[in-house]
Structure formats: structure tokens, C-alpha cells
Write a protein that holds these residues in place. Structure first.
Motif, PDB file in Angstrom:
ATOM      1  N   ILE A  75       0.830  -1.201   0.000  1.00 35.47           N
ATOM      2  CA  ILE A  75       0.000   0.000   0.000  1.00 35.47           C
ATOM      3  C   ILE A  75       0.868   1.255   0.000  1.00 35.47           C
ATOM      4  O   ILE A  75       0.543   2.258  -0.651  1.00 35.47           O
ATOM      5  CB  ILE A  75      -0.949  -0.020   1.215  1.00 35.47           C
ATOM      6  N   MET A  76       2.023   1.194   0.660  1.00 34.68           N
ATOM      7  CA  MET A  76       2.920   2.352   0.727  1.00 34.68           C
ATOM      8  C   MET A  76       3.707   2.559  -0.567  1.00 34.68           C
ATOM      9  O   MET A  76       4.325   3.600  -0.747  1.00 34.68           O
ATOM     10  CB  MET A  76       3.886   2.186   1.899  1.00 34.68           C
ATOM     11  N   GLY A  77       3.728   1.542  -1.461  1.00 38.09           N
ATOM     12  CA  GLY A  77       4.344   1.763  -2.762  1.00 38.09           C
ATOM     13  C   GLY A  77       5.594   0.973  -3.074  1.00 38.09           C
ATOM     14  O   GLY A  77       6.299   1.314  -4.034  1.00 38.09           O
ATOM     15  N   MET A  78       5.906  -0.095  -2.310  1.00 37.00           N
ATOM     16  CA  MET A  78       7.087  -0.899  -2.605  1.00 37.00           C
ATOM     17  C   MET A  78       6.729  -1.917  -3.688  1.00 37.00           C
ATOM     18  O   MET A  78       6.501  -3.102  -3.417  1.00 37.00           O
ATOM     19  CB  MET A  78       7.626  -1.591  -1.349  1.00 37.00           C
ATOM     20  N   ALA A  79       6.666  -1.439  -4.925  1.00 40.38           N
ATOM     21  CA  ALA A  79       6.196  -2.276  -6.028  1.00 40.38           C
ATOM     22  C   ALA A  79       6.611  -1.659  -7.356  1.00 40.38           C
ATOM     23  O   ALA A  79       7.004  -0.490  -7.435  1.00 40.38           O
ATOM     24  CB  ALA A  79       4.668  -2.426  -5.976  1.00 40.38           C
ATOM     25  N   THR A  80       6.515  -2.466  -8.397  1.00 39.58           N
ATOM     26  CA  THR A  80       6.614  -2.024  -9.782  1.00 39.58           C
ATOM     27  C   THR A  80       6.028  -3.157 -10.622  1.00 39.58           C
ATOM     28  O   THR A  80       5.447  -4.095 -10.091  1.00 39.58           O
ATOM     29  CB  THR A  80       8.067  -1.695 -10.194  1.00 39.58           C
ATOM     30  N   ALA A  81       6.181  -3.069 -11.922  1.00 37.16           N
ATOM     31  CA  ALA A  81       5.766  -4.171 -12.798  1.00 37.16           C
ATOM     32  C   ALA A  81       6.768  -4.285 -13.933  1.00 37.16           C
ATOM     33  O   ALA A  81       7.329  -3.282 -14.389  1.00 37.16           O
ATOM     34  CB  ALA A  81       4.357  -3.941 -13.352  1.00 37.16           C
ATOM     35  N   PHE A  82       6.985  -5.529 -14.350  1.00 37.46           N
ATOM     36  CA  PHE A  82       7.878  -5.813 -15.462  1.00 37.46           C
ATOM     37  C   PHE A  82       7.056  -6.144 -16.704  1.00 37.46           C
ATOM     38  O   PHE A  82       6.151  -6.987 -16.650  1.00 37.46           O
ATOM     39  CB  PHE A  82       8.790  -6.996 -15.155  1.00 37.46           C
ATOM     40  N   ILE A  83       7.369  -5.495 -17.802  1.00 39.56           N
ATOM     41  CA  ILE A  83       6.792  -5.842 -19.102  1.00 39.56           C
ATOM     42  C   ILE A  83       7.769  -6.794 -19.794  1.00 39.56           C
ATOM     43  O   ILE A  83       8.953  -6.479 -19.941  1.00 39.56           O
ATOM     44  CB  ILE A  83       6.592  -4.596 -19.981  1.00 39.56           C
ATOM     45  N   VAL A  84       7.281  -7.953 -20.202  1.00 40.15           N
ATOM     46  CA  VAL A  84       8.096  -8.875 -20.989  1.00 40.15           C
ATOM     47  C   VAL A  84       7.488  -8.951 -22.385  1.00 40.15           C
ATOM     48  O   VAL A  84       6.326  -9.337 -22.554  1.00 40.15           O
ATOM     49  CB  VAL A  84       8.160 -10.274 -20.336  1.00 40.15           C
ATOM     50  N   GLU A  85       8.268  -8.558 -23.369  1.00 42.42           N
ATOM     51  CA  GLU A  85       7.788  -8.516 -24.743  1.00 42.42           C
ATOM     52  C   GLU A  85       7.566  -9.924 -25.302  1.00 42.42           C
ATOM     53  O   GLU A  85       8.075 -10.912 -24.773  1.00 42.42           O
ATOM     54  CB  GLU A  85       8.801  -7.776 -25.626  1.00 42.42           C
TER      55      GLU A  85
END
Length: 587
Positions: free
Chosen positions: A550-560
Motif C-alpha cells: 500500500i505504501m508503494g514498494m512495487a513495480t511491474a515488469f513488461i516482458v515482450e
């Protein structure tokens, strides 16, 4: 093998194996009815959210190679998705169930169907709600059995999910709202084992029910230990017994003997326990571990269950029931040693560590702050003028709340939704594990300012990636259980202090590393992982502490996509529901 008998349900999960003959793959179907239910614990009745009237929810029990179809019938007034923790979802990213990442939440009164295959995985995983804090009660085991029925260890007489969780008196939707507002002062009242608080919890003389595991002397039991808690890592022990760790996160491990299991949020650890003690009763304990001061302190959470031998007297012959000796709540070193001592069961023909690295990331994990309102300057150091946020490389992830990242990526409409410039290293180096950074002070205040943004990282298909996760001591010194959707990663090494490439690369295990979907980055330490981007799609990476998410320790990976249809993400399946204008999936 027998299944664990859970609480009586209002609705029953239907498991139908269609056209399953001998060792042929089957289609396993379940119906999940998600609804509210009142439960009384500690003299108070609390509204909770459950699947099929059960806590924990129904176990999904399949064989390797099966196809799983789950129809979710939603009777809640809140949006929700179901995530299948650890399932690789090869070319089925649409079914991953990550809210606002792969799909928009299922709207109230609606239905949604998840369909995916479980080829190439064997062991214990789990499923849970993936929007707000509802995973605390909406969760269950996901067991994948070997198709030929053979294990690389003695076949147990029985296997039993041991689901460690937390009991919250506060409404979980309200808990999420408070944390979104920057209020992190709420705590659960107790730990739970398979939904039971245990007899250490009582109110007005009323003792809470304990989970009981009935055993027969001489038989072995496969305990599938899963941590579904929002806040804490747990130590788990059974008095008078030892364990042999044989698997984790749906992958086999080299057998490792211990008297205690350490399981972080998101992890699933498989252990064999032989009932070789004199027939009697023995307590089991799940104890939350927490960093010591000067970290912010929270209460001790414990649940106590019972191992009961067949033939033992009901009152244990009047003798005290043995209790396991537990570590100090604030001693986090047993966790480090437990995780560092695990190795994978080598399968060179299937699991080869990539020796060449195409892209390297060094990712710091810590806290920071942003100014409240529209202010651009404010007093730092846990000041009321700021909101404390969690960061990766000093970026706090701004989760979308009206659309799904995968849908925007697939449609080519990402402009204004996200950017693809997630930093591959922190903006400036510092002594990441300096304990003087935990309490507010001049050193900490200079590093604290950060910002919110939806920054992703794009990889080409078949890229060899190495990530060094570095826990920091900015405002706290928590460990960080990092979970990557859609992938298992090779855990090459872990260590304490700051990662030193000249010294620590020599520690990398290329022969038989663990293969994990959740990596416990130790408190004040680091973890090194590698993987190959062989699964196209949009994959969420986050810490599995709910407050850190909730505090923002995240991201996302795009794999082509790869060069062929077999290496590309297919179009959305017929059952997939696109996002509507209100940020929920279309009915």
C-alpha cells in the motif's frame, strides 16, 4: 492422501475432474462464492470476508499438467480479484488476478472465470484476494501433486496445510482505507493457525479453539506451511519434533533438517514431520518475529495448536503439554540462517542458472516521505506534514485505480498511465544499512524525500536478468519478502550488510540454488536473484508485507513477445472482462 478437514461451509467448492483417466491431465473446476460472514472471537463479533463460508478457504488440489477453472461468484460490495500465488501462468497472464495490473476488480454481484494450466510445477502454492487487505481472510492452499504420484522423499501418510494468518477485529476494508491515508497504527489481535486463534487467546474466561493435528506414532506427515499474514514473518515449531524441509514455493529443495520453520508472508514451505515421540499431546506454536527497537514496535502475535497422538489419554495423563522453546520475538537471525541454509534439489536438465547476464538491476528497498496535500516543501523525519511511503530505488509506486496495466500495454494505450523508466539503480549510493538512519535525524532527513509515480521496466523476450535486492534502514529495518508474479527466480545468495560485488559474487550458488517466487530479503541485508524472461506479459513485483504494498514498494515488469506464436502472449481469452469506466471489470 487425505485432505485437511476445514470448517463446515455455507457453500461447497465443487472439484470435478473431467475426462481424467490414469495419468491423463484433467480439467479441475471450482466454484468460489465470496461473501460476508460474522465470526465471534475474543468476545467480539466481527464481519469478515470469506470464500464458501470457510477460513481458510477451499483447497485447490490438482496434479501437474491439469487445467484449473475457477468461477468466482462475488457477493461483496467491494471490488476484488483472486491471485494464484506462484502459478507460472505461462502465456496466461490474463488469469494472474493482480488487481489493476492484469485486470480490473470484479464488480459487486458479478462473476468471473479464471482458467489456466499448471504444467511444470509440483508442490505447495496458495491463492488469495489481491485487492485491499482482504487476503487476510480470503485465501487458501493450492496444491500441485506429481502426476506419477512419486516424490523425491518418503511418501507421507497424510499431508496437511498449515496456514498461518492473523485475526483482525477491525474491518479489513477500513484497515486498507486507513493505511492508504498513511495511518499504520492498527494491529491484529492474534495470530492464527488454520483460522484458529489458539488457547493462548481468551476473553472473560472463554478460551479460543486451537487447531488440532491428529497423528499416529511412526507415520510421517507433509506439513504445507503457508504464511498469509499481512504484517509479519513467523517462526513455527512443534514441541518434541523435528522437520525435514523438502520444498518451497512449488519447487523441491535438498532435504534440510531443522526444529523450526521460518516462513515470510507469501512463502509456502513443505516440511516432513515424523510422529516419533512418545504418544501424548504436544503444542505447536506460530510466533511473529519483529525487528527490535529503534524500529516502530508492534505487539507479540502468537497462536498455539496441538499435535495429538492416537492412543494418548484425553487429559495427557494429567501431565503438562510440552511447549516448544521459541526464539525471542525480536531475534531475526534465525530467519536469516533458515533461509540461507536452503538449497534447491538440482535438476540440471530443467533448471539451469543463466551464466550470462544481459541486464543487471540494483534495487534498494526502504521508506521515504512525500509532502501532504499540494505542498512541495515540508518538514521531514516522520513529521505530520508528510506521508511515509515505501520505495524501490527511491520511487514509490503509484498504483492505478481506474484501469489495468496489462490491458493498456496490450492495446497500445499506455500514454498517461505509466512510463517505462523504472530506475535500474538508486539515484545516489549511501551506506544502506547504517542503523543511524532508522530514527529521524540529519542523515535520514537528507535521504527521505521521494515521489509517487507509475514507473515500469520493459524487457525483451529471453533476456537474462540479475537483480540485487538491498534492504535499507531508512526509517525502519524490516526484511522484505519480494514476490514476482509469473516467474520463479534462482536465489543465488543472501547476505547481511551492504552488497559488495567484489566480495559477494564469490558466494553465488550456481549449482543448486533455490527456485522461488518469493524471496526473503533479510533485514539489513541483500539477496541476489537471476531469471530469464521467457513468459510474455505484465508481471507485478512487490513486497508481500501488505503495508509495504500500500505504501508503494512495487513495480511491474513488461516482458515482450518472443519471435513465434508459442512465445507470445495470446489475445485475452473469451472469459476475460475488460475494465469499465468505473475502474471495475465490465459485468
Amino acid at each position: 492422501m487425505e485432505k485437511l478437514s476445514m470448517a463446515a461451509s455455507l457453500f461447497f467448492a465443487v472439484a470435478v475432474a473431467a475426462a481424467a483417466v490414469g495419468s491423463e491431465a484433467a480439467v479441475v473446476e471450482h466454484t468460489f462464492v465470496v461473501h460476508e460472514m460474522n465470526v465471534t472471537h475474543l468476545c467480539n463479533t466481527t464481519k469478515i470476508y470469506v470464500v464458501n463460508g470457510q477460513i481458510p478457504g477451499p483447497t485447490v488440489d490438482v496434479k501437474e499438467g491439469d487445467t484449473v477453472v475457477v468461477q468466482v461468484i462475488k457477493k461483496l460490495p467491494h471490488g476484488l480479484t483472486i491471485h494464484w500465488q506462484g502459478v507460472r501462468q505461462m502465456r496466461s497472464c490474463w488469469a494472474d488476478g493482480a488487481g489493476f495490473v492484469t485486470e480490473c476488480p470484479i464488480p459487486p454481484g458479478s462473476q468471473h472465470t479464471y482458467r489456466f494450466n499448471v504444467t511444470g510445477q509440483v508442490g505447495t502454492l496458495w491463492w488469495h484476494a489481491h485487492v485491499t487487505c482482504l487476503r487476510s481472510t480470503i485465501n487458501g492452499a493450492f496444491i500441485i501433486r506429481p502426476r506419477d504420484g512419486k516424490y523425491p522423499f518418503p511418501t507421507p501418510a497424510k499431508d496437511v496445510p498449515i496456514i498461518i494468518g492473523e485475526w483482525w477485529e477491525l474491518d479489513l476494508v477500513e484497515l486498507d482505507r486507513r493505511m492508504m491515508d498513511g495511518n499504520f497504527d492498527d494491529n491484529p489481535l492474534s495470530a492464527t493457525i488454520n483460522g484458529k486463534l489458539g488457547d493462548l487467546s481468551n476473553c472473560s474466561g472463554m478460551v479460543e479453539e486451537s487447531f488440532v493435528l491428529d497423528v499416529k506414532r511412526g507415520e510421517s506427515y507433509l506439513l504445507r506451511v503457508i504464511n498469509t499474514a499481512l504484517f509479519s514473518e513467523y517462526y513455527f515449531k512443534v514441541a518434541g519434533h523435528t522437520f525435514t524441509v523438502v520444498g518451497a514455493d512449488g519447487n523441491y529443495l535438498t532435504p534440510y533438517k531443522t526444529d523450526m520453520v521460518t516462513v515470510a508472508p507469501g512463502e509456502a514451505i513443505d516440511v516432513l514431520m515424523v510422529a516419533d515421540a512418545p504418544p501424548a499431546h504436544y503444542h505447536m506454536i506460530a510466533l511473529a518475529n519483529q525487528p527490535p527497537e529503534p524500529d516502530p514496535q508492534i505487539p507479540v502475535f502468537t497462536s498455539r495448536g496441538l499435535v495429538r497422538y492416537a492412543g494418548a489419554a484425553e487429559n495427557n495423563n494429567g501431565l503438562p503439554v510440552p511447549m516448544p522453546i521459541m526464539p525471542n520475538q525480536h531475534n531475526t537471525m534465525p530467519s536469516f540462517y533458515f533461509h540461507a541454509n536452503l538449497t534447491g534439489l538440482a535438476h540440471p536438465e530443467r533448471h539451469r542458472v543463466p551464466m550470462h547476464v544481459d541486464e543487471r538491476l540494483f534495487v534498494t528497498l526502504g521508506l521515504g516521505s512525500i509532502c501532504r496535500g499540494r505542498n512541495t516543501t515540508c518538514e521531514r523525519g516522520r513529521s505530520p506534514e508528510t506521508i511515509v511511503v515505501a520505495t524501490m530505488n527511491n520511487v514509490s509506486f503509484a498504483h492505478p485505480n481506474t484501469t489495468a496495466l496489462l490491458e493498456r500495454y496490450y492495446d497500445g494505450t499506455s500514454k498517461g498511465v505509466y512510463t517505462e523508466d523504472f530506475p535500474v539503480r538508486p539515484p545516489r549510493p549511501y551506506n544502506y544499512t547504517n542503523r543511524e538512519l532508522i530514527p529521524p535525524g540529519p542523515l535520514e532527513k537528507a535521504l527521505e524525500p521521494t515521489f509517487k509515480a507509475t514507473k515500469l521496466k520493459r524487457f525483451k523476450y529471453n533476456t537474462s536478468v540479475e537483480i540485487i535486492f538491498q534492504s535499507t534502514t531508512l526509517l525502519q529495518s524490516d526484511s522484505n519478502p519480494m514476490h514476482l508474479h509469473g516467474y520463479d527466480v534462482f536465489l543465488l545468495a543472501q547476505g547481511l550488510g551492504n552488497f559488495n560485488p567484489k566480495r559477494d559474487v564469490k558466494k553465488f550458488n550456481y549449482h543448486n540454488p533455490q527456485f522461488r517466487n518469493t524471496v526473503q530479503v533479510p533485514r539489513g541485508g541483500w539477496a541476489a536473484v537471476r531469471f530469464v524472461t521467457d513468459n510474455p506479459g505484465m508481471w507485478y513485483l512487490h513486497c508481500h508485507f501488505e503495508f509495504h504494498i500500500i505504501m508503494g514498494m512495487a513495480t511491474a515488469f513488461i516482458v515482450e513477445d518472443g519471435p513465434t506464436p508459442e512465445t507470445s502472449l495470446p489475445p485475452p481469452p473469451p472469459e476475460f472482462k475488460r475494465c469499465g469506466a468505473n475502474g471495475l471489470s465490465q459485468p
